[in-house]
Structure formats: C-alpha cells, structure tokens
Motif scaffolding. Sequence first.
Motif, PDB file in Angstrom:
ATOM      1  N   ARG A   1      22.817  20.943   8.181  1.00 18.15           N
ATOM      2  CA  ARG A   1      21.521  20.476   6.894  1.00 18.15           C
ATOM      3  C   ARG A   1      20.840  19.958   8.113  1.00 18.15           C
ATOM      4  O   ARG A   1      20.869  19.267   9.156  1.00 18.15           O
TER       5      ARG A   1
ATOM      6  N   PHE B   1      20.008  13.083   6.814  1.00 18.70           N
ATOM      7  CA  PHE B   1      20.064  12.034   5.921  1.00 18.70           C
ATOM      8  C   PHE B   1      18.529  11.036   6.174  1.00 18.70           C
ATOM      9  O   PHE B   1      17.481  10.511   5.166  1.00 18.70           O
TER      10      PHE B   1
ATOM     11  N   GLU C   1      26.901  11.249   9.602  1.00 12.67           N
ATOM     12  CA  GLU C   1      26.100  12.240   8.632  1.00 12.67           C
ATOM     13  C   GLU C   1      27.112  11.869   7.023  1.00 12.67           C
ATOM     14  O   GLU C   1      27.274  12.543   6.678  1.00 12.67           O
ATOM     15  N   GLU C   2      26.320  10.728   6.562  1.00 10.58           N
ATOM     16  CA  GLU C   2      26.925  10.365   5.148  1.00 10.58           C
ATOM     17  C   GLU C   2      27.057  11.488   4.484  1.00 10.58           C
ATOM     18  O   GLU C   2      28.401  11.825   3.397  1.00 10.58           O
ATOM     19  N   GLU C   3      26.195  12.171   3.814  1.00  3.90           N
ATOM     20  CA  GLU C   3      25.864  13.063   3.371  1.00  3.90           C
ATOM     21  C   GLU C   3      26.123  13.960   2.927  1.00  3.90           C
ATOM     22  O   GLU C   3      26.735  14.570   2.708  1.00  3.90           O
ATOM     23  N   ALA C   4      26.593  14.828   4.444  1.00  9.23           N
ATOM     24  CA  ALA C   4      26.943  15.703   4.920  1.00  9.23           C
ATOM     25  C   ALA C   4      28.731  15.502   5.018  1.00  9.23           C
ATOM     26  O   ALA C   4      29.005  16.596   4.452  1.00  9.23           O
TER      27      ALA C   4
END
Lengths: 332, 103
Positions: A3, A6, B15-18
């Motif tokens: 992805r 962020f 990558e906190e969201e990942a």
Amino acid sequence: MSRIPFSPITINWTLTFRCNFNCRHCYSRPEKAQELPTEQVKEIMAKVARYKVPFINYGGGEPLLRGDLFDLTGYATGLGFNVSMNTNGFLMTEDKAALARESGFRTVGISIDSTKAEVHDDFRNTKGSHKKAVSAAKFLKEQGVRLTISSVICRINHMEFEDLVRQARDMGAEQISLHNYKCAGMGFANKDELDLTPAEWKEFYLKAIALREKVTDIRISMDDPITATIHKAPEQAIVKGSTCGKLSLNIRANGDVTPCGFIPVVIGNLLKDDLKDLWDNSNILEKMRNKKPKEKCLTCKHYEDCLGGCTARAYATTGDFNSPDPHCWMAK
Amino acid sequence: MRNIRRNPDIIWREEEEARDEVLRAMARGDDASGDGTVLLVESGMMHQLNLLGGEIWKLLDGIDEERLVDTLAMIFDVDRDTLSRDVRDFLVDIDKRGWLVHE
Ligand code: SF4
Ligand code: SF4
C-alpha cells in the motif's frame, strides 16, 4: 506493490523561487509565488511533523538566498526531520558550511553538470559557477557535512557521465544523482536543444546502470521509472512507476502543495489544509496512483513495472497523466 | 549476552495503518505475513519489514536476543523454538546488511 505509506516519506520544499542563477534547464524560473515568512514556514513544518514525515529536501530556487535557512533547518531537525537541500553552491562560504553542520543538515547536494568549468558555467549562465560549486563542496567536507552531487543529464553531458561520477567521487561525495531531464519550465522551452532522443536515453541508461553495478566507492542514483524496461525494479522498491504522490509531495514557497515540483497542479495549501487529508483524499493524487494505460502502453509488457514512465513528463507534453512518457524508447 | 541496537544511520517509521490492516487480516485467518509494516531508508534505498521483522526492529533498543524472544512470545502465538529460529534468521540477515550495532 504494497500500500501507499500513510503519509509522504519525503517533502520536497521550494522555500523560495528566487535564484542567483538562470539555468537553461530550470523548471522553476517561470514560477512565481509569494514567499512565506519564517513563522509561517515553521507553522507548516510543525503540521507536517505530526504525520511523521521523515525527510525534507529543499529544492529551488536557491535555498541559500533565504536569510532564515539555518534557523528553519534547526527548527525542522528539532521536530525530527532529516533535512537536505540542493544548492548551486555559489553562495556557500566556510561560515555557512559551519552553520549547515550546526543546524543539522543530514546531507547537502551541490549541482554540477559538467567536469569542464566552461561548459558548466555556460549551462548555468554564470561565470565562475563551477569553481564556486567545487569550493562549496570542499567547505562542506571540511565541516564534516555529508555531500551529494546532482547532475541533470542532457545533451551537454550525456556522453561524459562517467567523468561526472569520477569527479563527484574525488570530491568526497557519497552519492551522485543523475537526474533525468524534465520538460518543465525552462526545461520545456529548451527541450529541443537540450533533451535527448528516446534512443539516446536508452543508451545512456544501459551504460549508467552497468556502471552503477560496478562502482563501489560512490552511490549512483537514477530515479527514473522508464528504466523499468531495462532492469526489474529492485526487490525493495516500495512503489512502481513515478514516486511522486506515492512517496513524496512538493510544497511551494507560498505553502501550495503539488504532487511533484514538475507538475504544476495545486492540490491544496498547508496554511489551511491538512496534509493527511490531502494525501488521502486528493483526486489528483488518486489519478496519479491509479494511472490507466493508453496508446502504446496498452500493449506494453513492461506496464506493470513502468506504469507509463514519468508522469510529469507525460503531463508536460500532452496534458494527460496517462500518456506514455515521451522519453520511452519502446516501439509504437 | 550482547545487547543489540538499530544502526542509528537508518531512518525508519512504523506504518501504523498497514500494521492495523495486517493484524485484522491475521485475525480473519488470512495470510498477510509478506505485507510491510515498517519502512526504512538506508543509503538512499527504501526497504520494508513484515510484521515479525517490524516488531523485532522496534524492540532493538539495546536488548539481548533472549529478552527479545521473550517479548515477542507475548505477541506471536507460535512455539518458542520456531520463534527463536525466525528471530535468529532475521537478525543474521539484517546484521549482514549492516543494520545492527552490537554493544
Ligand atoms: S513524476 Fe517524474 S519527475 Fe515527478 S517525481 Fe515522479 S519521476 Fe520524478
Ligand atoms: S510503452 Fe508505456 S509502459 Fe511501456 S515502457 Fe513505454 S511508457 Fe512504459
């Protein structure tokens, strides 16, 4: 690919569009924007720091023209940023090199486009600029500041890039960035004279990649998505294609945000907008991250890795992010 | 036993969201072991670490290998031998890359 991170990994920041030079390839000479005062730049830095962006790189205009450069850098490093800049080096003195170290610059990049002083001076339209760039590098090295060299590859130097690498190594640089020529600003106006043909780009990259694999005493960096056609992206590549809008963003002198310095499309302004909101919700960034193949890219076997090449060049020449990179050498 | 630390020249970020997404995938029983949860930049190159690598990396603040495995055993539901072996393999790999400092 995994992805998108962020928030950006790098913010390229044009603190000023002013410059003491008038280079023939410069993307930013025609740009004009109100320059923010120190306190407002700091306000934006504090907002960006909230999203743990690790790197800030000052591009140009010439950062050394800002009287508050070292004050801003000290503030930024205090917030946790790793700060670097690209400078033409003309205004670097021993005292400023000491300030660069004290304020916490992680690296300083000097632009040198030829090993021949007269060719560099002519390209940069400033007599004595090669000599000054070499002294700037020396002052920085004496202060223990980590040095990088940037060279814009174009017609004046594409046959002598090996000499540029040697020169950078002898100056004590840890990296040389061989930047691909951008058709933006003056670069667009002078592209017929300075840009290489697609076949010449291919020849340059084949040689430069071979050299990069051989050389061990300096890093050679070439950040051009079009090279996906001649070698697979390294296993550690986090994203494919252009990295702008996926790993990096650009801030202009007035706080406007654009996907990259070479794409003059404003997606917001950090005096009023939130970085994370722009990063997550900008339609423009969404389009750049999800390009659709067009024309010869439709049938190209490299599309998955190349994603149409440099979005900035495609946009500059056709007005469409999805057009094939004009530097692409694949047959139609 | 010697304590181990991250090489301070390496810039990194969780990558906190990942990471949240990987944890949700694991809770559903999906395999997300290859997805990056920590990004690091070393000599201009960017790398990513998967969940186990990322959790190890975050703990390398001057810790010995045994204490490291003890701490990870509280997070990962695998038998101790497998965990010790995975940790060892990871440390050997990143040590070869020059990412560690031994005290
Ligand atoms: S669009 Fe092209 S110029 Fe802009 S950052 Fe990406 S690769 Fe570089
Ligand atoms: S045709 Fe398109 S995808 Fe293929 S190499 Fe050229 S720009 Fe890249």
